[in-house]
Design a protein around this motif. Structure first.
Motif, mmCIF file in Angstrom:
data_model
loop_
_atom_site.group_PDB
_atom_site.id
_atom_site.type_symbol
_atom_site.label_atom_id
_atom_site.label_comp_id
_atom_site.label_asym_id
_atom_site.label_seq_id
_atom_site.Cartn_x
_atom_site.Cartn_y
_atom_site.Cartn_z
ATOM 1 N N PHE A 2 -7.150 3.097 2.942
ATOM 2 C CA PHE A 2 -7.363 2.060 3.951
ATOM 3 C C PHE A 2 -8.597 2.423 4.764
ATOM 4 C CE2 PHE A 2 -6.759 0.543 8.345
ATOM 5 C CZ PHE A 2 -6.805 -0.821 8.094
ATOM 6 N N ILE A 3 -9.543 1.494 4.866
ATOM 7 C CA ILE A 3 -10.773 1.694 5.624
ATOM 8 C C ILE A 3 -10.978 0.466 6.501
ATOM 9 C CG2 ILE A 3 -13.280 1.934 5.484
ATOM 10 C CD1 ILE A 3 -12.922 3.323 2.822
ATOM 11 N N PHE A 249 -14.665 -5.054 9.041
ATOM 12 C CA PHE A 249 -14.591 -5.120 7.576
ATOM 13 C C PHE A 249 -13.522 -4.121 7.160
ATOM 14 C CE2 PHE A 249 -15.597 -2.996 3.570
ATOM 15 C CZ PHE A 249 -15.586 -4.084 2.707
ATOM 16 N N TYR A 250 -12.554 -4.557 6.359
ATOM 17 C CA TYR A 250 -11.494 -3.640 5.974
ATOM 18 C C TYR A 250 -11.277 -3.678 4.469
ATOM 19 C CZ TYR A 250 -8.291 -7.651 5.491
ATOM 20 O OH TYR A 250 -7.708 -8.825 5.110
ATOM 21 N N MET A 251 -10.784 -2.553 3.958
ATOM 22 C CA MET A 251 -10.450 -2.442 2.540
ATOM 23 C C MET A 251 -9.109 -1.743 2.422
ATOM 24 S SD MET A 251 -12.560 -0.752 -0.644
ATOM 25 C CE MET A 251 -12.370 0.943 -0.092
ATOM 26 N N LEU A 252 -8.189 -2.371 1.733
ATOM 27 C CA LEU A 252 -6.870 -1.811 1.460
ATOM 28 C C LEU A 252 -6.730 -1.701 -0.055
ATOM 29 C CD1 LEU A 252 -4.130 -0.862 2.549
ATOM 30 C CD2 LEU A 252 -3.342 -3.231 2.407
ATOM 31 N N PHE A 253 -6.819 -0.479 -0.561
ATOM 32 C CA PHE A 253 -6.869 -0.223 -1.993
ATOM 33 C C PHE A 253 -8.024 -1.021 -2.612
ATOM 34 C CE2 PHE A 253 -2.451 0.655 -0.764
ATOM 35 C CZ PHE A 253 -2.401 1.985 -1.150
ATOM 36 N N PHE A 254 -7.739 -2.053 -3.414
ATOM 37 C CA PHE A 254 -8.823 -2.790 -4.067
ATOM 38 C C PHE A 254 -9.105 -4.134 -3.388
ATOM 39 C CE2 PHE A 254 -6.821 -0.159 -7.385
ATOM 40 C CZ PHE A 254 -7.911 0.632 -7.709
ATOM 41 N N TYR A 255 -8.424 -4.414 -2.309
ATOM 42 C CA TYR A 255 -8.626 -5.687 -1.603
ATOM 43 C C TYR A 255 -9.490 -5.437 -0.370
ATOM 44 C CZ TYR A 255 -7.717 -9.918 1.065
ATOM 45 O OH TYR A 255 -7.870 -11.085 1.790
ATOM 46 N N PHE A 256 -10.481 -6.293 -0.157
ATOM 47 C CA PHE A 256 -11.308 -6.140 1.042
ATOM 48 C C PHE A 256 -11.616 -7.519 1.607
ATOM 49 C CE2 PHE A 256 -14.012 -6.155 -2.699
ATOM 50 C CZ PHE A 256 -14.982 -7.098 -2.393
ATOM 51 N N ASN A 257 -11.850 -7.553 2.917
ATOM 52 C CA ASN A 257 -12.094 -8.818 3.601
ATOM 53 C C ASN A 257 -12.614 -8.515 4.995
ATOM 54 O OD1 ASN A 257 -12.151 -11.550 4.200
ATOM 55 N ND2 ASN A 257 -10.114 -11.939 3.357
ATOM 56 N N TYR A 258 -12.866 -9.591 5.758
ATOM 57 C CA TYR A 258 -13.254 -9.478 7.159
ATOM 58 C C TYR A 258 -12.131 -10.052 8.014
ATOM 59 C CZ TYR A 258 -18.000 -8.642 5.434
ATOM 60 O OH TYR A 258 -19.093 -8.123 4.790
ATOM 61 N N ALA A 259 -11.963 -9.476 9.197
ATOM 62 C CA ALA A 259 -10.951 -9.979 10.122
ATOM 63 C C ALA A 259 -11.394 -9.658 11.541
ATOM 64 C CB ALA A 259 -9.582 -9.361 9.838
ATOM 65 N N ARG A 260 -10.867 -10.408 12.490
ATOM 66 C CA ARG A 260 -11.145 -10.157 13.907
ATOM 67 C C ARG A 260 -9.829 -9.774 14.572
ATOM 68 N NH1 ARG A 260 -15.323 -11.336 17.447
ATOM 69 N NH2 ARG A 260 -16.487 -12.288 15.740
ATOM 70 N N TRP A 261 -9.736 -8.514 15.035
ATOM 71 C CA TRP A 261 -8.506 -7.987 15.600
ATOM 72 C C TRP A 261 -8.770 -7.423 16.995
ATOM 73 C CZ3 TRP A 261 -8.520 -4.596 10.702
ATOM 74 C CH2 TRP A 261 -8.058 -5.318 9.602
#
Length: 507
Positions: A2-3, A249-261
């Motif tokens: 997780f990044i 910008f986040y990456m969970l295993f092989f899934y990545f996307n952008y989010a505002r938290w």
């Protein structure tokens, strides 16, 4: 894996983050100037070692020691290590086993102290002579000296809680830590100033090492790397921004996307991730050092913000031009989507009208204009078709893609337009320039003849005809170039172009 990488701010190179860059430079200097040469020296020592009598005496002892440790600990990683060394020894991979033994400080200490091969051992004399000759040629132990030592009998050396944060286990380890040091560091340096930022970085590294020293005590191995100090920066970052929603910008295993938290939400997420990884038995990564860094960094920033005012850097407000462009894009996108849908449904007349509306928002976009023209050409008598052609012909001739689009579109327009083409002298002049610059001299001459009949000629006509005449001369079309002399003598009798053309005709 997780990044999560914050995207709230960008570094300002008018006021560079010098302290962050200095920390990166120091880490790189320590690795490449000290650790890499040390590893090369160990490899050279391993090559010399295999040509001595020592491997037959020492390596079986080392394999036995690892087997004893694995049986005592019951840990799978210790068993895997013991089996790997035993297999390497059987395969006569002396250099590989020596390097593993060289890094095993506990075994080396017992070996060199004579506790494994005592005076009563029949091999002692031969071993002692060979070892006394070989030991002085071995490299100094820089990395081990300044790393955290988690062996059960390791001496208490709190200085290594700091020094280990400037050491790394490999190039990948170094690069990964330095990337995250920069991503989080430059923002904190802007917020805190260089001195306070440096102090927090060092204290964060010490706090991370302190928790690692407590959790990993007696487990063996070395602790090193800047990741604990970098984790402290991560903890400081989210406390600095608290509940402000910032882009990640986040990456969970092989899934990545952008989010505002909300930034502070990331602190328990990161802490939970480190705890889970630790409990799952990750032995190659000091997850508790990461957790210690997160906790230390969060506490440091909370203390700082309780005693002084700290402004969290924000992304610069968009300029009026950027805001206008964003608004135009937001308005343009649904029109483009609708026009494409109509085109796919073969409703070309409706699509052309929507493309025309979109072109008002982006009048110089060649791809948009091409789409409008292609849709409108199905009704060559429509005003939309003529308007699309004119808009393409108005594009700047400085760009080759614009000129090619103009040449292609004009030929279609000339062939299909009903009841005929509708082009002003100014637009016609633009086309002459495009055809000349694209090397289409014959077509440019035909357009220029139509332009020559304009009364009065449009502004800039002389430059256009000079461009055409020069191209004709270069192409060897001297006779065709002379046909423009009457026009020049009538409208520009004293210009240099007229005199030059008249002189060439007389000669």
């Amino acid at each position: 894996m997780f990044i999560a990488i914050p995207l709230e701010t960008k570094p300002s190179w008018r006021s560079p983050p010098w302290m962050t860059l200095l920390l990166i430079a120091i880490n790189c200097w320590v690795f490449f100037a000290w650790q890499v040469p040390e590893e090369r020296a160990v490899q050279r020592a391993a090559e010399r070692y295999q040509h001595t009598p020592l491997p037959k005496i020492e390596l079986p002892l080392y394999a036995q020691e690892l087997d004893r440790r694995a049986a005592a600990s019951g840990k799978a990683r210790d068993r895997r290590r013991a089996d790997a060394v035993e297999q390497a020894q059987r395969a006569d991979m002396v250099e590989l086993v020596y390097q593993a033994m060289w890094h095993d400080s506990a075994f080396r200490e017992r070996l060199l102290d004579g506790r494994l091969i005592g005076p009563g051992d029949p091999r002692h004399a031969d071993w002692k002579a060979a070892r006394d000759a070989f030991t002085p040629t071995e490299p100094a132990r820089f990395t081990e000296r300044w790393s955290q030592n988690h062996d059960a009998n390791a001496p208490f050396r709190p200085i290594t809680w700091l020094t280990n944060t400037f050491l790394h286990g490999g190039v990948g380890h170094l690069v990964g830590n330095m990337v995250f040091l920069f991503l989080f560091g430059f923002t904190l340096e802007m917020a805190l100033g260089r001195g306070l930022y440096l102090a927090c970085y060092l204290l964060g590294g010490i706090g991370a090492s302190a928790l690692a020293a407590w959790v990993y005590a007696g487990n063996g191995g070395l602790g090193l790397g800047a990741s604990g100090a970098v984790s402290a920066l991560m903890g400081m970052y989210v406390v600095l921004y608290r509940l402000r929603r910032i882009p990640f910008f986040y990456m969970l295993f092989f899934y990545f996307n952008y989010a505002r938290w909300p930034a502070l939400v990331m602190l328990p997420v990161w802490m939970a991730f480190e705890l889970v990884q630790h409990l799952m038995g990750g032995a190659q990564v000091a997850y508790m050092a990461h957790l210690g860094g997160l906790i230390t960094g969060a506490l440091l920033m909370a203390l700082i913000m309780a005693t002084r005012r700290v402004e969290a850097p924000s992304a610069p407000a968009p300029s009026q031009a950027d805001a206008a462009a964003a608004a135009r894009h937001a308005e343009l996108k649904p029109l483009v989507d609708k026009a494409r849908a109509l085109t796919q449904s073969l409703r070309f007349a409706d699509a052309a009208l929507v493309w025309q509306r979109a072109a008002r928002l982006a009048p110089t976009d060649p791809e948009l204009l091409r789409a409008w023209f292609d849709a409108a050409r199905h009704d060559p008598a429509s005003d939309s078709f003529h308007a699309a052609a004119r808009q393409i012909f108005k594009l700047s001739t400085r760009h080759a893609p614009h000129r090619r689009l103009q040449v292609e579109s004009y030929r279609v327009y000339l062939d299909r337009a009903k009841p005929g083409i509708r082009i002003s002298p100014a637009t016609l002049q633009q086309l002459v320039r495009s055809f000349v610059l694209e090397g289409e001299i014959h077509d440019a001459e035909q357009l220029a003849r139509v332009l020559a009949r304009s009364a009065p000629p449009p502004e800039g006509w002389l430059d256009t005809f000079e461009l055409l005449i020069n191209a004709q001369m270069k192409a060897g079309r001297h006779q065709q170039a002379q046909t423009w002399l009457p026009l020049l003598e009538r409208h520009a009798p004293h210009e240099a172009l007229t005199r030059r053309l008249a002189g060439q005709g007389a000669s």
